[in-house]
Design an enzyme around this catalytic site. Structure first.
Site, PDB file in Angstrom:
ATOM      1  N   TYR A 255       9.822   9.016   6.231  1.00  0.00           N
ATOM      2  CA  TYR A 255       8.792   8.109   5.615  1.00  0.00           C
ATOM      3  C   TYR A 255       9.337   7.378   4.010  1.00  0.00           C
ATOM      4  CZ  TYR A 255       4.755   5.356   4.088  1.00  0.00           C
ATOM      5  OH  TYR A 255       3.025   4.962   3.317  1.00  0.00           O
TER       6      TYR A 255
ATOM      7  N   ILE B 227       7.486  -0.630   5.273  1.00  0.00           N
ATOM      8  CA  ILE B 227       7.360   0.521   6.340  1.00  0.00           C
ATOM      9  C   ILE B 227       6.002   0.316   6.834  1.00  0.00           C
ATOM     10  CG2 ILE B 227       9.281   1.200   4.799  1.00  0.00           C
ATOM     11  CD1 ILE B 227       7.727   2.700   4.170  1.00  0.00           C
ATOM     12  N   GLU B 228       4.657   0.089   6.181  1.00  0.00           N
ATOM     13  CA  GLU B 228       3.544   0.939   7.092  1.00  0.00           C
ATOM     14  C   GLU B 228       2.781  -0.905   8.206  1.00  0.00           C
ATOM     15  OE1 GLU B 228       1.546   2.231   6.787  1.00  0.00           O
ATOM     16  OE2 GLU B 228       1.849   4.372   5.178  1.00  0.00           O
ATOM     17  N   SER B 229       3.064  -2.020   7.529  1.00  0.00           N
ATOM     18  CA  SER B 229       2.990  -2.530   8.491  1.00  0.00           C
ATOM     19  C   SER B 229       4.035  -4.120   8.951  1.00  0.00           C
ATOM     20  CB  SER B 229       1.793  -3.556   8.237  1.00  0.00           C
ATOM     21  OG  SER B 229       2.024  -4.256   6.863  1.00  0.00           O
TER      22      SER B 229
ATOM     23  N   LEU C  27       5.933  -0.901   0.417  1.00  0.00           N
ATOM     24  CA  LEU C  27       5.424   0.184   0.723  1.00  0.00           C
ATOM     25  C   LEU C  27       4.657  -0.782   2.884  1.00  0.00           C
ATOM     26  CD1 LEU C  27       5.120   3.560   1.149  1.00  0.00           C
ATOM     27  CD2 LEU C  27       3.116   2.914  -0.213  1.00  0.00           C
TER      28      LEU C  27
END
Length: 497
Positions: free
Chosen positions: A253, A149-151, A146
């Site tokens: 997402y 794709i978040e940071s 996760l």
């Protein structure tokens, strides 16, 4: 639409072709089932510039490019191959294939090859932390991707919306899950604490929705948005059912998350060479109860400030605020004993410059006010200045055209005479003013004497008879003379006015 730079080409070996990593836009375009062209937003983590990642301390110190003997081209595969590879992933969560997922896989395999190489190397730092937090909460380990794709595995990146850290917590949700956030500390940037907070948040969301794809969609856009999409979809909690009612970013997402799991598992099949990792030495923590600056530690112990920042990313201004509450500093293991032995020297090192926040200040005032210059002196000085100015002007005035010396001397004598007459008039006016002021003082003194009048009490006189005689009242006489009763004795002086 955001704009991003074209990142320089990476040379993976002397015989390999160079290929530029380009983030050309922040949308994915695809063909829907009805044949229409649709677009969805790319998650923020896929837009982090590779140069900022490679400039991190860990990247510069522990990551190196290597030659994997790949030809650095992205092979083409059939739909069936992607479906089979996704099916073989050892996951609890569904990893279905569709055209949107394929678009995100292509984005990683072509445009973001260099970022994937970085993330594969950096995963050696972060994946054990993510996995431990997920395992402690009995969550699927595939959620460890996760933060990809978040940071983009950038530990201190902050989004335009204000989300920060590897797991991109907003301030409100970060505090709700126990992360300290203030001017000096931001635990959203702490890989360990933020990972446990994220695991607890994901666990709570799963209790609500019971569908992992919907859970990570809620992680992206919030439960309120998911609940509205569910209502429009007739109450369904299935992500792919509520998909068309979601914001564009959330529509991308989950497909991006599936693509991240794919590329981090099948990077070799796409000729992506991971960066080689040299794991740093072990670290340990120490507790402090006083404020200390990273430069104080570095100055005494010889450790790099950059390394201290990397090990302690939660401290926003290089200050560990131990005076507020006991606070943790993470150090390379070999420095822990040295810190304990030199603690007093560390706190004292350049403290006046580095620890500048005062705990107490004094307010000072002048003992006496400076006396103003007497008015007469000012007047005299002003008169002198005016006289000097006049003399200067008179002495420096230019000759009038055609004026003879005799005429000029006569004019100057006339001017001097006028100045003398003016000066005498000013002196006379000042004397008259002084006389008027003196007469005024005399009148005021006489009035004051009339206002304050006393008499001597004669035999047989009373307060009543004295009040009637001097045009006043008994009460006023009592107040003027401090008398409480009616008795007065002969020979006593009383104020009657």
């Amino acid at each position: 639409m955001k704009k991003y730079l074209i990142v320089a080409a990476i040379l993976l070996g002397s015989h390999c072709a160079t290929q530029a990593q380009t983030v050309d836009n922040d949308e994915i375009t695809f063909t829907a089932e009805d044949g229409s062209q649709e677009s969805i937003d790319v998650p923020e983590g896929m837009l982090v510039e590779i140069d900022s990642l490679l400039n991190l301390y860990n990247s510069r110190t522990y990551l190196n490019e290597q030659d994997c003997n790949f030809d650095n081209t992205n092979p083409e595969y059939s739909k069936e191959t992607y479906v089979e590879r996704l099916r073989r992933l050892p996951t609890v969560m569904e990893m279905p294939y569709n055209e949107v997922v394929r678009k995100f896989i292509d984005r990683y395999a072509v445009n973001l090859r260099r970022s994937v190489a970085y993330m594969l190397g950096a995963s050696n730092f972060y994946m054990p932390i993510f996995e431990q937090a997920l395992e402690a909460n009995n969550l699927p380990l595939e959620l460890r991707y996760l933060p990809v794709i978040e940071s983009g595995l950038h530990p201190s990146v902050t989004s335009p919306a204000g989300a920060s850290g590897l797991w991109q917590f907003m301030v409100e949700s970060g505090k709700q899950y126990g992360l300290e956030i203030n001017s000096l500390v931001d635990e959203r940037r702490d890989p360990i604490k933020s990972s446990y907070a994220a695991a607890q948040l994901l666990k709570d969301l799963y209790k609500i929705y019971g569908d992992w794809n919907t859970v990570i969609a809620a992680y992206n856009c919030g439960p309120g948005t998911i609940n509205k999409a569910m209502h429009r979809a007739g109450g369904s909690t299935d992500y792919w059912t509520i998909y068309k009612y979601l914001p564009k970013e959330t529509q991308g997402y989950v497909p991006a998350f599936i693509a991240a799991n794919y590329i981090m598992s099948y990077y070799c099949e796409h000729n992506i060479c991971p960066m080689r990792t040299e794991l740093p030495l072990k670290s340990d923590t120490i507790m402090v109860s006083r404020d200390v600056h990273f430069k104080q530690i570095a100055g005494v112990m010889g450790i790099s400030v950059d390394e201290l920042r990397t090990l302690n990313p939660q401290y926003r201004r290089d200050i560990v605020n131990g005076s507020s509450k006991p606070s943790v500093i993470r150090l390379p293991q070999q420095y822990v004993t040295q810190f304990i032995d030199n603690e007093d020297s560390i706190y004292a090192y350049d403290a006046n410059r580095l620890i500048t926040k005062r705990s107490e200040v004094a307010i000072t005032q002048a003992d006496t006010q400076p006396e103003a210059a007497p008015r007469q002196s000012y007047t005299q000085n002003r008169t002198g200045y005016t006289q000097s100015r006049t003399n200067y002007t008179a002495s420096t005035r230019s000759y009038k055209r055609g004026e003879t010396a005799q005429t000029r001397q006569s004019r100057q004598s006339s001017r001097s005479s006028r100045y003398s007459r003016t000066s005498r008039k000013q002196q006379q006016a000042a004397q008259q003013q002084a006389a008027r002021q003196q007469r005024g003082k005399g009148r005021r003194g006489k009035a004051a004497r009339q206002q304050s009048q006393s008499v001597t009490v004669e035999q047989g006189q009373t307060l009543t008879s004295l009040a009637r005689k001097h045009g006043t009242t008994v009460d006023k006489l009592r107040k003027l003379n401090g008398i409480k009763g009616d008795n007065i004795r002969a020979g006593k002086k009383l104020r009657v006015k």
